[in-house]
Enzyme design. Structure first.
Site, PDB file in Angstrom:
ATOM      1  N   ARG A 216       0.900  -1.375  -0.065  1.00 18.08           N
ATOM      2  CA  ARG A 216      -0.190  -0.028  -0.016  1.00 18.08           C
ATOM      3  C   ARG A 216       0.811   1.204  -0.006  1.00 18.08           C
ATOM      4  NH1 ARG A 216      -5.213  -1.452   2.092  1.00 18.08           N
ATOM      5  NH2 ARG A 216      -5.615  -3.456   1.338  1.00 18.08           N
ATOM      6  N   GLU A 218       0.990   4.167   1.365  1.00 16.20           N
ATOM      7  CA  GLU A 218       0.468   5.221   2.185  1.00 16.20           C
ATOM      8  C   GLU A 218       1.295   6.439   2.444  1.00 16.20           C
ATOM      9  OE1 GLU A 218      -2.531   4.754   3.764  1.00 16.20           O
ATOM     10  OE2 GLU A 218      -2.982   2.489   3.431  1.00 16.20           O
ATOM     11  N   ARG A 224      -0.234   2.943  12.610  1.00 17.74           N
ATOM     12  CA  ARG A 224      -0.988   1.821  12.264  1.00 17.74           C
ATOM     13  C   ARG A 224      -0.777   1.366  10.834  1.00 17.74           C
ATOM     14  NH1 ARG A 224      -7.397   2.730  12.561  1.00 17.74           N
ATOM     15  NH2 ARG A 224      -7.167   5.106  11.939  1.00 17.74           N
ATOM     16  N   HIS A 225      -0.184   2.257  10.036  1.00 21.99           N
ATOM     17  CA  HIS A 225       0.093   1.890   8.730  1.00 21.99           C
ATOM     18  C   HIS A 225       1.566   1.482   8.210  1.00 21.99           C
ATOM     19  CE1 HIS A 225      -3.582   4.171   8.334  1.00 21.99           C
ATOM     20  NE2 HIS A 225      -4.040   3.564   7.511  1.00 21.99           N
ATOM     21  N   GLU A 362      -8.798  -0.853  13.701  1.00 20.03           N
ATOM     22  CA  GLU A 362      -9.291  -1.733  12.681  1.00 20.03           C
ATOM     23  C   GLU A 362      -8.445  -2.686  12.353  1.00 20.03           C
ATOM     24  OE1 GLU A 362     -10.117  -0.078   8.888  1.00 20.03           O
ATOM     25  OE2 GLU A 362      -9.560  -1.819   7.892  1.00 20.03           O
ATOM     26  N   SER A 365     -11.408  -6.018   7.670  1.00 23.24           N
ATOM     27  CA  SER A 365     -12.370  -5.626   6.995  1.00 23.24           C
ATOM     28  C   SER A 365     -13.068  -6.689   6.018  1.00 23.24           C
ATOM     29  CB  SER A 365     -12.229  -4.305   6.487  1.00 23.24           C
ATOM     30  OG  SER A 365     -11.570  -4.277   5.103  1.00 23.24           O
ATOM     31  N   ARG A 413      -1.202  -5.906  12.907  1.00 22.06           N
ATOM     32  CA  ARG A 413      -2.258  -5.114  13.810  1.00 22.06           C
ATOM     33  C   ARG A 413      -2.616  -5.949  14.985  1.00 22.06           C
ATOM     34  NH1 ARG A 413      -5.978  -1.057  10.186  1.00 22.06           N
ATOM     35  NH2 ARG A 413      -4.188   0.031   9.312  1.00 22.06           N
TER      36      ARG A 413
END
Ligand code: AMO
Length: 439
Positions: A216, A218, A224-225, A362, A365, A413
């Site tokens: 990703r 980001e 948290r990333h 989170e 998902s 996570r």
């Protein structure tokens, strides 16, 4: 002589053994030298007596030397036993010591301390060495148990393990957070998830799972990333609805936590943490969560989307109301979910999707997917995308696919929240962020 693992030494009291490991700490008491030795199985105290043949060889041996030792395992007197160590009832009287590898530079950090006490950057800059610290290593012992338990739970549920390509012809999850790479004479993309391929595999195997790298792009620094993580994905067919997926994910999480609480007691206690209790994970609609946040915390959500702060608050509310460390938030607005999400029958402005939150963050998902090609094509258009770009994906559903869905679960996570780590990067062996590509 064959090597004896340190964990097995208590069974060899009165015998000569050969062990191999690193010097954890050296302590000199007058003419006595004490060496704590560690291997992958455990730690033992050894003693070099002043008159022994080994005393000269031990003269310049220091912490983090890799050594081979022959010696006698002796029972320690009752009052000198170390209750904190499984091998605390014995010690090794060193007869000979051979250095197998020694540090050739000044150690930049002292890994023998209980807490390294360095900042995140220093920890990551010296990652390989830092991993020798017991408390840092505990993170990855637990991580390993997460992976093993996920695998075990999935297989027990009839899921087949798959590996899907990470070099793709187009971006999967939409948005801008994909990495474009040069692929011979054209562009390619690093997989943002195994989404399309796991659905394709579902259409043949019915139940599949993958433990795979996810990329990703980001561009921000958060706790948290990271830009590369390991996703624990699953996809299952013939579901009655998304509740079936949540049941399966709940079963899986409980299996992981149960295993960790049994296999990683020392590791958990070094962080003063325990696994979540076994209560049923509450399910709350996002719209209800929005009401709760407004009523309990005076917090308003923008575009009905819950942010990091809202996630923390709702977790706090769920903990005090239901006693649960985890909560499913369900029925996210269609606009906030990917185009493949199944709209709710009763209200197409919301979807049959969920997020799983754990201690404020989170961790997963998922949801039900659209499984009819024509409806999917229509939805792709509604999202302003070109169905031609998704031809292979849409084709999956032209051959007869059942109602299905699954989840993407962030492995790091789970460990971050389980141990209360300040940053997800502590739970990634060699994390990648905007600035960090080494070590
Ligand atoms: P999503 O994009 O929510 O869903 O990702 C799933 C889970 O992956 C983890 N995660 C991350 N972990 C670390 N760093 C990041 N940058 C990062 N981004 C995501 C989170 C998140 O919950 N295809 C869907 C899943 C599905 O519907 O099956 C997807 O990728 O724990």
């Amino acid at each position: 002589m064959e090597r004896t693992l340190i964990a097995e030494t208590p069974a060899h009291a009165g015998e000569d053994v050969l062990i191999r490991g690193w010097i954890d700490i050296r302590r000199d008491h007058g003419k006595l030298v004490f060496l704590d030795i560690r291997d992958h199985s455990g730690k033992i105290q050894s003693i070099v007596l002043p008159g022994s043949d080994a005393i000269a060889a031990v003269a310049d041996v220091r912490g983090e030397y890799a050594v081979e030792i022959e010696g006698l395992i002796k029972e320690r007197p009752e009052k000198m036993r170390n209750a904190d160590l499984p091998t605390g009832g014995v010690e090794l009287e060193v007869k000979s010591i051979r250095v197998l590898g020694k540090p050739s530079v000044e150690m930049p950090i002292d890994v023998s301390q209980t807490d390294l006490g360095v900042n995140l950057d220093t920890l990551l800059n010296h990652r390989t060495l830092a991993l020798r610290n017991a408390k840092v290593r505990a993170i990855f012992t637990i991580y390993s148990e997460v992976l093993r338990s996920y695998d075990e739970a999935m297989r027990a549920g009839g899921f087949v393990e798959i590996k899907t390509p990470k070099i793709l012809g187009s971006a999967t999850e939409g948005g801008a957070n994909f990495f474009k790479i040069k692929y011979f004479d054209r562009d390619a993309f690093l997989a943002q998830s195994p989404q399309f391929y796991k659905q394709a595999a579902m259409s043949a195997f019915e139940r599949v799972f993958e433990v795979g790298t996810v990329f990703r792009a980001e561009p921000h620094f958060t706790t948290r990333h990271v830009n590369e993580f390991t996703g624990l994905d699953a996809e299952m067919g013939f579901i009655g609805g998304m509740e079936d997926i949540m049941v399966e994910l709940e079963r899986t999480m409980k299996h992981i936590f149960r295993n960790i609480s049994e296999a990683c007691k020392t590791e958990l206690s070094s962080y003063g943490e325990s696994v979540p209790n076994d209560v049923a994970i509450p399910r709350i609609r996002l719209s209800e969560a929005e009401e709760i946040l407004r009523a309990e915390y005076g917090k308003e959500l923008e575009n009905h989307d819950i942010d990091g702060e809202g996630e923390k608050m709702i977790c706090e509310y769920v903990k005090k109301t239901f006693g649960s460390d985890l909560v499913f938030l369900t029925h996210y607005p269609t606009k906030l979910r990917p185009f493949y999400s199944m709209p709710s029958k009763t209200d197409p402005s919301i979807t049959e999707t969920f997020d799983l939150l754990f201690r404020g963050v989170e961790i997963a998902s998922g949801g039900q997917r659209i499984h009819e090609a024509d409806i999917l094509v229509e939805n792709i258009r509604t999202f302003g995308l070109d169905p031609e770009d998704f031809k292979d994906y849409v084709d999956i559903f032209r051959y007869g696919a059942p109602p299905h869905g699954g989840w993407g679960l962030g492995s790091e996570r789970i460990v971050q929240k389980l141990l209360g780590l300040g940053s997800i990067k502590e739970a990634v062996l060699y994390p990648r962020d905007v600035k960090r590509l080494t070590p």
